[in-house]
Design a protein around this motif. Structure first.
Motif, short mmCIF file in Angstrom:
data_model
loop_
_atom_site.label_atom_id
_atom_site.label_comp_id
_atom_site.label_asym_id
_atom_site.label_seq_id
_atom_site.Cartn_x
_atom_site.Cartn_y
_atom_site.Cartn_z
N TYR A 134 0.84 -1.19 0.00
CA TYR A 134 0.00 0.00 0.00
C TYR A 134 0.88 1.25 0.00
O TYR A 134 1.93 1.28 0.63
CB TYR A 134 -0.86 0.06 1.27
N TYR B 136 0.44 5.37 0.98
CA TYR B 136 -0.37 6.41 1.59
C TYR B 136 0.42 7.71 1.55
O TYR B 136 1.64 7.72 1.45
CB TYR B 136 -0.67 6.09 3.06
N LEU C 106 -4.11 -12.41 2.95
CA LEU C 106 -5.28 -12.68 3.77
C LEU C 106 -5.12 -12.22 5.23
O LEU C 106 -5.89 -12.60 6.09
CB LEU C 106 -5.63 -14.17 3.74
N ALA C 107 -4.12 -11.39 5.50
CA ALA C 107 -3.96 -10.87 6.85
C ALA C 107 -4.54 -9.46 6.94
O ALA C 107 -4.77 -8.82 5.92
CB ALA C 107 -2.50 -10.86 7.25
N TYR D 99 -13.65 -3.25 10.09
CA TYR D 99 -12.36 -3.49 10.73
C TYR D 99 -11.87 -2.14 11.21
O TYR D 99 -11.80 -1.19 10.42
CB TYR D 99 -11.39 -4.12 9.73
N TYR E 190 -3.68 3.10 15.49
CA TYR E 190 -2.25 3.16 15.23
C TYR E 190 -1.60 4.22 16.12
O TYR E 190 -2.21 5.24 16.44
CB TYR E 190 -1.98 3.50 13.76
N LEU F 4 0.63 -0.54 14.47
CA LEU F 4 -0.65 -1.02 14.98
C LEU F 4 -0.59 -1.27 16.49
O LEU F 4 0.32 -1.92 17.00
CB LEU F 4 -1.04 -2.32 14.28
N ARG G 34 -13.24 -5.80 15.54
CA ARG G 34 -14.29 -6.00 14.55
C ARG G 34 -15.63 -5.72 15.23
O ARG G 34 -15.74 -5.86 16.45
CB ARG G 34 -14.26 -7.42 14.01
N GLN H 134 -13.90 -4.86 5.02
CA GLN H 134 -13.09 -6.08 4.94
C GLN H 134 -13.95 -7.30 5.17
O GLN H 134 -14.53 -7.45 6.22
CB GLN H 134 -12.00 -6.01 6.00
N PHE I 267 -13.00 -13.36 4.94
CA PHE I 267 -11.96 -14.18 4.35
C PHE I 267 -11.10 -13.41 3.36
O PHE I 267 -10.47 -13.98 2.50
CB PHE I 267 -12.58 -15.40 3.68
N GLN I 268 -11.09 -12.10 3.55
CA GLN I 268 -10.26 -11.28 2.68
C GLN I 268 -9.11 -10.68 3.47
O GLN I 268 -9.17 -10.56 4.68
CB GLN I 268 -11.09 -10.15 2.07
N GLY I 269 -8.08 -10.33 2.77
CA GLY I 269 -6.98 -9.64 3.43
C GLY I 269 -7.29 -8.19 3.65
O GLY I 269 -8.39 -7.72 3.41
N ALA I 270 -6.28 -7.50 4.11
CA ALA I 270 -6.45 -6.08 4.43
C ALA I 270 -6.76 -5.29 3.16
O ALA I 270 -6.24 -5.56 2.10
CB ALA I 270 -5.18 -5.54 5.08
N GLN I 271 -7.63 -4.32 3.30
CA GLN I 271 -7.92 -3.38 2.23
C GLN I 271 -7.50 -1.99 2.68
O GLN I 271 -6.92 -1.83 3.74
CB GLN I 271 -9.40 -3.45 1.87
N LYS I 272 -7.81 -1.01 1.87
CA LYS I 272 -7.33 0.33 2.18
C LYS I 272 -7.92 0.80 3.50
O LYS I 272 -9.06 0.54 3.83
CB LYS I 272 -7.70 1.31 1.07
N LEU I 273 -7.08 1.50 4.26
CA LEU I 273 -7.50 2.07 5.53
C LEU I 273 -7.88 3.54 5.33
O LEU I 273 -7.22 4.28 4.62
CB LEU I 273 -6.36 1.99 6.54
N PHE J 93 -8.17 6.82 7.56
CA PHE J 93 -7.66 7.27 8.85
C PHE J 93 -8.42 8.50 9.36
O PHE J 93 -8.88 9.33 8.57
CB PHE J 93 -6.18 7.63 8.75
#
Lengths: 113, 116
Positions: free
Chosen positions: A33, A35, A98-99, B32, B36, B46, B51, B95, B98-104, B106
């Motif tokens: 990513y 930012y 997947l984390a 999610y 931070y 983090l 959740r 999120q 069963f998916q990984g991290a997506q854009k956060l 803030f």
């Protein structure tokens, strides 16, 4: 172990110039990513790679910004015709497949004079 | 469009006290919610995440409280120490399980100072 590394740590350039910022993610992390963090603000999403492909580039502000990750590891953020408003800290993060946790690098501070 | 609002902008707490930082979100697709911690010249790290299927999560001196109906969540730092002085950011992400991290996305950040 080694974390996310970013080079250079600082970059000063003149308005109108081209710059490249590099990110080395944690080994084995498939997601990467970018930012951007302006002074006194929270990081703002730019683009997200899953492997070599850009899964989401909705945060890129305009077509002067471009990022690549040709071999699914190192990524380069490229900014053409830099403007003073591009001055910020550019952060890179990576994540295992997947984390959920994103591990951030120290950032590159870009100053456009 | 600001989707995560954080308050206060700055906070001063005495050593040993409780630090409380609040965030509110708008997008109901968010599921999610991490916090931070960022020190000057460093990238965000983090602290703790939650959740919406639980209302509270505690890790050591750090606790997240989550109110899904109000679309609000907060960070509580118990027994605050001078070493906790840093900028804290809440974030949110859509999120799937069963998916990984997506854009956060803030919040604007809270500069916390713990006085000795």
């Amino acid at each position: 172990g080694a974390g996310v590394s970013q080079t250079p740590s600082n970059k000063v350039t003149e308005k109108g110039k081209y710059v490249e910022l590099r990110c080395d993610p944690i080994s084995g992390h498939t997601a990467l990513y970018w930012y951007r963090q302006s002074l006194g603000q929270g990081p703002e999403f730019l683009i997200y790679f899953q492997g070599t492909g850009a899964a989401d580039d909705s945060g890129l502000p305009n077509d002067r910004f471009f990022a690549v990750r040709p071999e699914g590891s190192v990524s380069t953020l490229k900014i053409q015709r830099t403007e003073r408003g591009d001055s910020a800290v550019y952060l890179c993060a990576s994540s295992p497949e997947l984390a959920t946790e994103q591990f951030f690098g120290p950032g590159t501070r870009l100053t456009v004079l | 469009q600001q989707q995560v609002k954080q308050s206060p902008q700055s906070l001063i707490v005495q050593k040993g006290g409780i630090s409380i930082i609040n965030c509110a979100y708008e997008n109901t697709a968010f599921d999610y919610f991490p916090w931070y911690q960022q020190f000057p010249g460093k990238g965000p790290a983090l602290l703790i995440a939650i959740r919406p299927d639980v209302s509270e999560k505690k890790e050591g001196r750090f606790t997240i409280s989550f109110n899904k109906s109000a679309k609000q969540f907060s960070l509580h730092i118990m027994d605050s120490q001078p070493g906790d002085s840093a900028t804290y950011f809440c974030a949110a992400s859509p999120q799937g399980l069963f998916q990984g991290a997506q854009k956060l996305v803030f919040g604007q950040g809270t500069r916390l100072t713990i006085n000795p």
